[in-house]
Design an enzyme around this catalytic site. Sequence first.
Site, PDB file in Angstrom:
ATOM      1  N   SER A   1     -10.437  -0.577   3.557  1.00  0.00           N
ATOM      2  CA  SER A   1      -9.662  -0.695   4.801  1.00  0.00           C
ATOM      3  C   SER A   1      -9.179   0.689   5.214  1.00  0.00           C
ATOM      4  CB  SER A   1      -8.434  -1.577   4.599  1.00  0.00           C
ATOM      5  OG  SER A   1      -8.803  -2.849   4.143  1.00  0.00           O
TER       6      SER A   1
ATOM      7  N   GLU B   1      -4.434   3.874   6.112  1.00  0.00           N
ATOM      8  CA  GLU B   1      -4.239   3.674   4.667  1.00  0.00           C
ATOM      9  C   GLU B   1      -4.913   4.809   3.895  1.00  0.00           C
ATOM     10  OE1 GLU B   1      -5.435  -0.192   2.721  1.00  0.00           O
ATOM     11  OE2 GLU B   1      -6.440   1.196   1.356  1.00  0.00           O
TER      12      GLU B   1
ATOM     13  N   ARG C   1       0.837  -1.214   0.000  1.00  0.00           N
ATOM     14  CA  ARG C   1       0.000   0.000   0.000  1.00  0.00           C
ATOM     15  C   ARG C   1       0.870   1.262   0.000  1.00  0.00           C
ATOM     16  NH1 ARG C   1      -2.883  -3.748  -0.661  1.00  0.00           N
ATOM     17  NH2 ARG C   1      -4.977  -4.111   0.152  1.00  0.00           N
TER      18      ARG C   1
HETATM   19  P1  FAD Z   1      -8.759   8.921  -4.882  1.00  0.00           P
HETATM   20  O1  FAD Z   1      -9.395   8.497  -3.614  1.00  0.00           O
HETATM   21  O2  FAD Z   1      -9.492   9.883  -5.745  1.00  0.00           O
HETATM   22  O3  FAD Z   1      -7.305   9.508  -4.583  1.00  0.00           O
HETATM   23  C1  FAD Z   1      -6.423   8.853  -3.700  1.00  0.00           C
HETATM   24  C2  FAD Z   1      -5.127   9.686  -3.616  1.00  0.00           C
HETATM   25  O4  FAD Z   1      -4.446   9.632  -4.859  1.00  0.00           O
HETATM   26  C3  FAD Z   1      -5.371  11.169  -3.347  1.00  0.00           C
HETATM   27  O5  FAD Z   1      -4.317  11.649  -2.550  1.00  0.00           O
HETATM   28  C4  FAD Z   1      -5.331  11.810  -4.724  1.00  0.00           C
HETATM   29  O6  FAD Z   1      -4.914  13.165  -4.698  1.00  0.00           O
HETATM   30  C5  FAD Z   1      -4.284  10.941  -5.418  1.00  0.00           C
HETATM   31  N1  FAD Z   1      -4.541  10.781  -6.863  1.00  0.00           N
HETATM   32  C6  FAD Z   1      -5.634  10.276  -7.455  1.00  0.00           C
HETATM   33  N2  FAD Z   1      -5.466  10.210  -8.786  1.00  0.00           N
HETATM   34  C7  FAD Z   1      -4.235  10.691  -9.046  1.00  0.00           C
HETATM   35  C8  FAD Z   1      -3.472  10.895 -10.242  1.00  0.00           C
HETATM   36  N3  FAD Z   1      -3.947  10.586 -11.448  1.00  0.00           N
HETATM   37  N4  FAD Z   1      -2.225  11.422 -10.128  1.00  0.00           N
HETATM   38  C9  FAD Z   1      -1.714  11.760  -8.910  1.00  0.00           C
HETATM   39  N5  FAD Z   1      -2.393  11.606  -7.761  1.00  0.00           N
HETATM   40  C10 FAD Z   1      -3.630  11.062  -7.816  1.00  0.00           C
HETATM   41  N6  FAD Z   1      -7.533  -0.569  -2.170  1.00  0.00           N
HETATM   42  C11 FAD Z   1      -6.724  -1.646  -2.339  1.00  0.00           C
HETATM   43  O7  FAD Z   1      -5.517  -1.504  -2.541  1.00  0.00           O
HETATM   44  N7  FAD Z   1      -7.224  -2.916  -2.289  1.00  0.00           N
HETATM   45  C12 FAD Z   1      -8.532  -3.172  -2.070  1.00  0.00           C
HETATM   46  O8  FAD Z   1      -8.948  -4.324  -2.038  1.00  0.00           O
HETATM   47  C13 FAD Z   1      -9.409  -2.069  -1.893  1.00  0.00           C
HETATM   48  N8  FAD Z   1     -10.718  -2.246  -1.645  1.00  0.00           N
HETATM   49  C14 FAD Z   1     -11.550  -1.180  -1.465  1.00  0.00           C
HETATM   50  C15 FAD Z   1     -12.917  -1.422  -1.231  1.00  0.00           C
HETATM   51  C16 FAD Z   1     -13.790  -0.369  -1.074  1.00  0.00           C
HETATM   52  C17 FAD Z   1     -15.253  -0.645  -0.818  1.00  0.00           C
HETATM   53  C18 FAD Z   1     -13.307   0.967  -1.157  1.00  0.00           C
HETATM   54  C19 FAD Z   1     -14.268   2.123  -1.035  1.00  0.00           C
HETATM   55  C20 FAD Z   1     -11.961   1.216  -1.376  1.00  0.00           C
HETATM   56  C21 FAD Z   1     -11.059   0.141  -1.531  1.00  0.00           C
HETATM   57  N9  FAD Z   1      -9.683   0.336  -1.752  1.00  0.00           N
HETATM   58  C22 FAD Z   1      -8.857  -0.752  -1.947  1.00  0.00           C
HETATM   59  C23 FAD Z   1      -9.108   1.704  -1.786  1.00  0.00           C
HETATM   60  C24 FAD Z   1      -9.240   2.402  -3.158  1.00  0.00           C
HETATM   61  O9  FAD Z   1     -10.169   1.758  -3.953  1.00  0.00           O
HETATM   62  C25 FAD Z   1      -7.909   2.460  -3.893  1.00  0.00           C
HETATM   63  O10 FAD Z   1      -6.927   3.089  -3.117  1.00  0.00           O
HETATM   64  C26 FAD Z   1      -8.022   3.216  -5.232  1.00  0.00           C
HETATM   65  O11 FAD Z   1      -6.850   3.042  -5.983  1.00  0.00           O
HETATM   66  C27 FAD Z   1      -8.273   4.715  -5.048  1.00  0.00           C
HETATM   67  O12 FAD Z   1      -8.537   5.260  -6.315  1.00  0.00           O
HETATM   68  P2  FAD Z   1      -9.303   6.628  -6.515  1.00  0.00           P
HETATM   69  O13 FAD Z   1      -9.283   6.937  -7.968  1.00  0.00           O
HETATM   70  O14 FAD Z   1     -10.643   6.557  -5.888  1.00  0.00           O
HETATM   71  O15 FAD Z   1      -8.353   7.616  -5.729  1.00  0.00           O
HETATM   72  N1  EPU Z   2     -10.716 -10.562  10.897  1.00  0.00           N
HETATM   73  C1  EPU Z   2     -11.196 -10.475  12.190  1.00  0.00           C
HETATM   74  N2  EPU Z   2     -12.478 -10.042  12.357  1.00  0.00           N
HETATM   75  C2  EPU Z   2     -13.289  -9.707  11.309  1.00  0.00           C
HETATM   76  C3  EPU Z   2     -12.779  -9.771   9.987  1.00  0.00           C
HETATM   77  C4  EPU Z   2     -11.472 -10.198   9.805  1.00  0.00           C
HETATM   78  O1  EPU Z   2     -10.517 -10.793  13.153  1.00  0.00           O
HETATM   79  O2  EPU Z   2     -14.428  -9.325  11.557  1.00  0.00           O
HETATM   80  C5  EPU Z   2      -9.330 -11.040  10.699  1.00  0.00           C
HETATM   81  C6  EPU Z   2      -9.316 -12.544  10.362  1.00  0.00           C
HETATM   82  O3  EPU Z   2      -8.218 -13.125  11.021  1.00  0.00           O
HETATM   83  C7  EPU Z   2      -9.104 -12.538   8.854  1.00  0.00           C
HETATM   84  C8  EPU Z   2      -8.193 -11.335   8.702  1.00  0.00           C
HETATM   85  O4  EPU Z   2      -8.698 -10.370   9.625  1.00  0.00           O
HETATM   86  O5  EPU Z   2      -8.502 -13.718   8.412  1.00  0.00           O
HETATM   87  C9  EPU Z   2      -8.107 -10.759   7.309  1.00  0.00           C
HETATM   88  O6  EPU Z   2      -9.382 -10.292   6.896  1.00  0.00           O
HETATM   89  P1  EPU Z   2      -9.745 -10.123   5.337  1.00  0.00           P
HETATM   90  O7  EPU Z   2      -9.454 -11.376   4.596  1.00  0.00           O
HETATM   91  O8  EPU Z   2     -11.119  -9.547   5.240  1.00  0.00           O
HETATM   92  O9  EPU Z   2      -8.671  -9.071   4.798  1.00  0.00           O
HETATM   93  P2  EPU Z   2      -8.124  -7.707   5.402  1.00  0.00           P
HETATM   94  O10 EPU Z   2      -6.762  -7.927   5.940  1.00  0.00           O
HETATM   95  O11 EPU Z   2      -9.108  -7.081   6.298  1.00  0.00           O
HETATM   96  C10 EPU Z   2      -6.925  -6.997   3.179  1.00  0.00           C
HETATM   97  C11 EPU Z   2      -6.757  -5.714   2.465  1.00  0.00           C
HETATM   98  C12 EPU Z   2      -7.973  -5.458   1.582  1.00  0.00           C
HETATM   99  C13 EPU Z   2      -8.049  -6.580   0.549  1.00  0.00           C
HETATM  100  C14 EPU Z   2      -8.192  -7.918   1.283  1.00  0.00           C
HETATM  101  C15 EPU Z   2      -8.127  -9.099   0.337  1.00  0.00           C
HETATM  102  C16 EPU Z   2      -5.357  -4.253   3.764  1.00  0.00           C
HETATM  103  C17 EPU Z   2      -5.270  -3.078   4.681  1.00  0.00           C
HETATM  104  N3  EPU Z   2      -6.565  -4.627   3.394  1.00  0.00           N
HETATM  105  O12 EPU Z   2      -8.032  -6.842   4.049  1.00  0.00           O
HETATM  106  O13 EPU Z   2      -7.777  -4.225   0.891  1.00  0.00           O
HETATM  107  O14 EPU Z   2      -9.157  -6.402  -0.309  1.00  0.00           O
HETATM  108  O15 EPU Z   2      -7.110  -8.070   2.246  1.00  0.00           O
HETATM  109  O16 EPU Z   2      -6.848  -9.212  -0.186  1.00  0.00           O
HETATM  110  O17 EPU Z   2      -4.305  -4.808   3.404  1.00  0.00           O
HETATM  111  C18 EPU Z   2      -8.112  -1.872   1.062  1.00  0.00           C
HETATM  112  O18 EPU Z   2      -6.890  -1.759   0.975  1.00  0.00           O
HETATM  113  O19 EPU Z   2      -8.876  -0.887   1.150  1.00  0.00           O
HETATM  114  C19 EPU Z   2      -8.707  -3.211   1.069  1.00  0.00           C
HETATM  115  C20 EPU Z   2     -10.021  -3.434   1.192  1.00  0.00           C
END
Ligand code: FAD
Ligand code: EPU
Length: 338
Positions: free
Chosen positions: A238, A334, A164
């Site tokens: 997250s 994050e 990240r």
């Molecule tokens: P924004 O929120 O619009 O911007 C994020 C940052 O990047 C800001 O500081 C902005 O200024 C900067 N920025 C944006 N675009 C540019 C650009 N073109 N050039 C320079 N700077 C820029 N993330 C994960 O890694 N894994 C996941 O599984 C994951 N799951 C998610 C689930 C949900 C339900 C949600 C809501 C979010 C999740 N995220 C996850 C976080 C998010 O989706 C990612 O970080 C995504 O890449 C953000 O993209 P955005 O376009 O919305 O960025």
């Molecule tokens: N857990 C609990 N309680 C809960 C849920 C989860 O204790 O209610 C514990 C369990 O031990 C479980 C562990 O957390 O095994 C991991 O949970 P999960 O598989 O849901 O993944 P996560 O660590 O919460 C990460 C990423 C997600 C990504 C998923 C799948 C980060 C910060 N988050 O979540 O990314 O989608 O794994 O790869 O690394 C994001 O970055 O925004 C994001 C959603």
Amino acid sequence: MNILKEFSLKPYNTFGINVSAEYFAAFSTINELKELINYNPHTNSNKFILGGGSNILFTKNVGGLVLKNELKGIELIKEDTHYLYVKAAGGENWHQFVLHCIKHNYAGMENLSLIPGNVGASPMQNIGAYGVEIKDVFESLEALNRQDQSIHTFSTNDCEFGYRDSIFKRKYKDQFVILNVTFRLNKVPAFNTSYGAIEQELEKMHVKELSIQSISQAVINIRSSKLPDPKIIGNAGSFFKNPTVLLKQFKSLQNTYPNMPHYINDNTHVKIPAAWLIEQCGWKGFKKNDAGVHAHQPLVLVNYGNASGEEIYDLSEEILQSVKNKFAIELEREVNII
Ligand code: FAD
Ligand code: EPU
């Protein structure tokens, strides 16, 4: 170009925080972006680049100009024996781009299905899910230097990707606008189903022969069952990163908490799920006014309607302190706090 004044950002951030931009404009060409970067409506010269708004928490109104990235285009730029090189503009929606790749049998993106946001933000924090990070499929990106408007190409090494993390969150913070990203995708898929519940989900789906399509669907099903849909409950995924601790600290914690879940990083470090730490501190399902901790996934902070960014931030601070007091582990946010 249409520059709007006192523009509400509520529909432009997945937390649904009701703040406004002093000025707001969208750009769909590099020339428009250059013009807007040079535009100083008054003394506040701040420029904020907005993608899909899915990884930000606005805690106050944004002074200066918010620039919404609407650069579009997806192009297969070259291929060799093993790889296809696909370039996507920064304003393309990430999941739509993943679906485009899957439709054309470009392999490697399937585990990254259904992540919200735009292509341009994907390298910012090296987005990852289900055992894949974009660094695994990344070839290069082009970015505009905000200072002199020159365009630079960054290789994987240049981006200094981490968990990240990338150089754009640190040394080059607020210095570049990512214009497009080129991905190196496989002609022959190398399926990655070992992470989390993918295999279980594929069984449930009665999948007999693996394909990038079925893996993508399995990931979509798992994510939809675990994570709140921002269209229904405001959130940014997250809120904190999963912390890494020294093996020594982990061993001593394990004496007190023998059931502590963990993943061995290397010989000296262990990753602990932040969700577990937060749940142990009693936060799961917590709600104060409209700010809350999701009932199924405590790593996700939520806005049930009209929470302010400050309320969500204060809650995150309380969580951070309680985890620190109980486990002596400092969580790192994050989500980008604006
Ligand atoms: P924004 O929120 O619009 O911007 C994020 C940052 O990047 C800001 O500081 C902005 O200024 C900067 N920025 C944006 N675009 C540019 C650009 N073109 N050039 C320079 N700077 C820029 N993330 C994960 O890694 N894994 C996941 O599984 C994951 N799951 C998610 C689930 C949900 C339900 C949600 C809501 C979010 C999740 N995220 C996850 C976080 C998010 O989706 C990612 O970080 C995504 O890449 C953000 O993209 P955005 O376009 O919305 O960025
Ligand atoms: N857990 C609990 N309680 C809960 C849920 C989860 O204790 O209610 C514990 C369990 O031990 C479980 C562990 O957390 O095994 C991991 O949970 P999960 O598989 O849901 O993944 P996560 O660590 O919460 C990460 C990423 C997600 C990504 C998923 C799948 C980060 C910060 N988050 O979540 O990314 O989608 O794994 O790869 O690394 C994001 O970055 O925004 C994001 C959603």
